[in-house]
Design a protein around this motif. Sequence first.
Motif, PDB file in Angstrom:
ATOM      1  N   VAL A 167       0.840  -1.202   0.000  1.00 10.45           N
ATOM      2  CA  VAL A 167       0.000   0.000   0.000  1.00 10.45           C
ATOM      3  C   VAL A 167       0.870   1.246   0.000  1.00 10.45           C
ATOM      4  O   VAL A 167       0.640   2.193  -0.763  1.00 10.45           O
ATOM      5  CB  VAL A 167      -0.947  -0.005   1.214  1.00 10.45           C
ATOM      6  CG1 VAL A 167      -1.638   1.348   1.366  1.00 10.45           C
ATOM      7  CG2 VAL A 167      -1.986  -1.107   1.077  1.00 10.45           C
ATOM      8  N   VAL A 168       1.892   1.263   0.853  1.00 11.92           N
ATOM      9  CA  VAL A 168       2.792   2.413   0.917  1.00 11.92           C
ATOM     10  C   VAL A 168       3.487   2.626  -0.430  1.00 11.92           C
ATOM     11  O   VAL A 168       3.583   3.756  -0.926  1.00 11.92           O
ATOM     12  CB  VAL A 168       3.830   2.231   2.038  1.00 11.92           C
ATOM     13  CG1 VAL A 168       4.896   3.321   1.978  1.00 11.92           C
ATOM     14  CG2 VAL A 168       3.144   2.245   3.396  1.00 11.92           C
ATOM     15  N   ALA A 169       3.975   1.541  -1.030  1.00 11.25           N
ATOM     16  CA  ALA A 169       4.674   1.657  -2.317  1.00 11.25           C
ATOM     17  C   ALA A 169       3.756   2.215  -3.398  1.00 11.25           C
ATOM     18  O   ALA A 169       4.167   3.062  -4.207  1.00 11.25           O
ATOM     19  CB  ALA A 169       5.223   0.294  -2.737  1.00 11.25           C
ATOM     20  N   LEU A 170       2.508   1.757  -3.419  1.00  3.13           N
ATOM     21  CA  LEU A 170       1.582   2.263  -4.438  1.00  3.13           C
ATOM     22  C   LEU A 170       1.221   3.719  -4.164  1.00  3.13           C
ATOM     23  O   LEU A 170       1.133   4.532  -5.102  1.00  3.13           O
ATOM     24  CB  LEU A 170       0.319   1.394  -4.482  1.00  3.13           C
ATOM     25  CG  LEU A 170      -0.701   1.758  -5.564  1.00  3.13           C
ATOM     26  CD1 LEU A 170      -0.046   1.859  -6.936  1.00  3.13           C
ATOM     27  CD2 LEU A 170      -1.841   0.745  -5.601  1.00  3.13           C
ATOM     28  N   GLY A 188      -3.382   1.153 -14.580  1.00  6.79           N
ATOM     29  CA  GLY A 188      -2.501   0.121 -14.030  1.00  6.79           C
ATOM     30  C   GLY A 188      -2.452   0.172 -12.517  1.00  6.79           C
ATOM     31  O   GLY A 188      -2.429  -0.876 -11.847  1.00  6.79           O
ATOM     32  N   ALA A 189      -2.439   1.385 -11.965  1.00  9.88           N
ATOM     33  CA  ALA A 189      -2.429   1.536 -10.511  1.00  9.88           C
ATOM     34  C   ALA A 189      -3.717   0.989  -9.902  1.00  9.88           C
ATOM     35  O   ALA A 189      -3.696   0.382  -8.824  1.00  9.88           O
ATOM     36  CB  ALA A 189      -2.236   2.998 -10.134  1.00  9.88           C
ATOM     37  N   THR A 238      -4.469  10.583  -1.118  1.00  9.40           N
ATOM     38  CA  THR A 238      -4.859   9.642  -2.184  1.00  9.40           C
ATOM     39  C   THR A 238      -6.170   8.917  -1.887  1.00  9.40           C
ATOM     40  O   THR A 238      -6.541   8.012  -2.632  1.00  9.40           O
ATOM     41  CB  THR A 238      -3.760   8.577  -2.398  1.00  9.40           C
ATOM     42  OG1 THR A 238      -3.646   7.760  -1.217  1.00  9.40           O
ATOM     43  CG2 THR A 238      -2.412   9.228  -2.691  1.00  9.40           C
ATOM     44  N   LEU A 239      -6.873   9.282  -0.847  1.00 10.29           N
ATOM     45  CA  LEU A 239      -8.037   8.507  -0.395  1.00 10.29           C
ATOM     46  C   LEU A 239      -9.078   8.250  -1.479  1.00 10.29           C
ATOM     47  O   LEU A 239      -9.584   7.121  -1.586  1.00 10.29           O
ATOM     48  CB  LEU A 239      -8.676   9.192   0.818  1.00 10.29           C
ATOM     49  CG  LEU A 239      -9.839   8.436   1.461  1.00 10.29           C
ATOM     50  CD1 LEU A 239      -9.377   7.082   1.987  1.00 10.29           C
ATOM     51  CD2 LEU A 239     -10.463   9.266   2.575  1.00 10.29           C
ATOM     52  N   PRO A 240      -9.458   9.231  -2.313  1.00 14.06           N
ATOM     53  CA  PRO A 240     -10.505   8.933  -3.297  1.00 14.06           C
ATOM     54  C   PRO A 240     -10.128   7.832  -4.275  1.00 14.06           C
ATOM     55  O   PRO A 240     -10.984   7.086  -4.742  1.00 14.06           O
ATOM     56  CB  PRO A 240     -10.722  10.274  -4.004  1.00 14.06           C
ATOM     57  CG  PRO A 240      -9.517  11.083  -3.699  1.00 14.06           C
ATOM     58  CD  PRO A 240      -9.034  10.631  -2.364  1.00 14.06           C
ATOM     59  N   PHE A 241      -8.841   7.727  -4.589  1.00 11.23           N
ATOM     60  CA  PHE A 241      -8.387   6.641  -5.456  1.00 11.23           C
ATOM     61  C   PHE A 241      -8.739   5.293  -4.834  1.00 11.23           C
ATOM     62  O   PHE A 241      -9.306   4.409  -5.497  1.00 11.23           O
ATOM     63  CB  PHE A 241      -6.873   6.757  -5.662  1.00 11.23           C
ATOM     64  CG  PHE A 241      -6.241   5.561  -6.319  1.00 11.23           C
ATOM     65  CD1 PHE A 241      -6.150   5.476  -7.689  1.00 11.23           C
ATOM     66  CD2 PHE A 241      -5.729   4.504  -5.555  1.00 11.23           C
ATOM     67  CE1 PHE A 241      -5.572   4.371  -8.309  1.00 11.23           C
ATOM     68  CE2 PHE A 241      -5.145   3.401  -6.159  1.00 11.23           C
ATOM     69  CZ  PHE A 241      -5.077   3.324  -7.538  1.00 11.23           C
ATOM     70  N   TRP A 242      -8.433   5.120  -3.553  1.00 11.54           N
ATOM     71  CA  TRP A 242      -8.661   3.844  -2.877  1.00 11.54           C
ATOM     72  C   TRP A 242     -10.141   3.583  -2.640  1.00 11.54           C
ATOM     73  O   TRP A 242     -10.609   2.440  -2.778  1.00 11.54           O
ATOM     74  CB  TRP A 242      -7.879   3.814  -1.565  1.00 11.54           C
ATOM     75  CG  TRP A 242      -6.407   3.750  -1.774  1.00 11.54           C
ATOM     76  CD1 TRP A 242      -5.529   4.792  -1.834  1.00 11.54           C
ATOM     77  CD2 TRP A 242      -5.621   2.559  -1.979  1.00 11.54           C
ATOM     78  NE1 TRP A 242      -4.254   4.336  -2.064  1.00 11.54           N
ATOM     79  CE2 TRP A 242      -4.280   2.978  -2.148  1.00 11.54           C
ATOM     80  CE3 TRP A 242      -5.921   1.204  -2.026  1.00 11.54           C
ATOM     81  CZ2 TRP A 242      -3.244   2.070  -2.368  1.00 11.54           C
ATOM     82  CZ3 TRP A 242      -4.883   0.289  -2.244  1.00 11.54           C
ATOM     83  CH2 TRP A 242      -3.569   0.732  -2.413  1.00 11.54           C
TER      84      TRP A 242
END
Length: 265
Positions: free
Chosen positions: A56-59, A90-91, A119-123
């Motif tokens: 998760v951190v890396a992404l 891809g992410a 980055t919350l909305p992405f997840w």
Amino acid sequence: MPTSEARKLLIVVGMHRSGTSALCAALQVCGASFGDNLLAPMAGVNADGFWEDADVVALNEALLQASGSAWYLCDDGPLTQDWTSPEFAGAREEAGRILGRGFGAGPLEVVKDPRFCLTLPFWLDVCANLALATTVCVADRAPLEVAASLEKRDGFPPGYGLRLYRLYRQGIAKYVLEDAIWLRYDDLMADPLSCMQRLAEHLPLEVDEGALATAVRADLRHHQSSDASEPLQTAEAVAFDAAALDAAIESHSPVAATLGALARR
């Protein structure tokens, strides 16, 4: 691994050094699971662990880089980024894989990373596509305490740490939905039992008072504000007054002085 419909995921959101690790330690002894892919503890920083999944951190690092930023930059690029654009296809696939393999087998899975502030909305979008039941919990701490802890860990001048806090707090205000659970670091340290009992009203947790007394340790708190009436010495909780915070930061650490200190360091 339970199906997505049966799983419950808690996303812990909060600025670096704002008490998210202490919260996760409390969650773990109350039955939450974090998986077996966690970053290693670091002596003198987070001796009991960061509770952060390495993938998760890396992404999240890759997402911030793609937006022209990094976790330590006072750059609002991530807050203006369209995370649904094709460049992140891809992410999104990688996030789906990470979320799909899960974070342990407990009744409540937890994933934590301060970068979620940006980055919350992405997840959340990927969670929705997976039909994964998701709750967000925000941990907040007095800005001056955060800045003092960042100075000790990373060497940031206080004025820089305060402005970085402001950026992350802006992300929380923009991205976190109204149904999120909010927790102040002060409250967690003063009365972890009451805090976890409140969380257990919304989450599948088994509160263990004895285990909490061991998990949430006051001796690990090295910075504490003295005047809760001072804007920078108290967590704002749900409310966020950007203009007032900006004025308080500038009064405490003018930008010119902060830039000079940053250049010297």
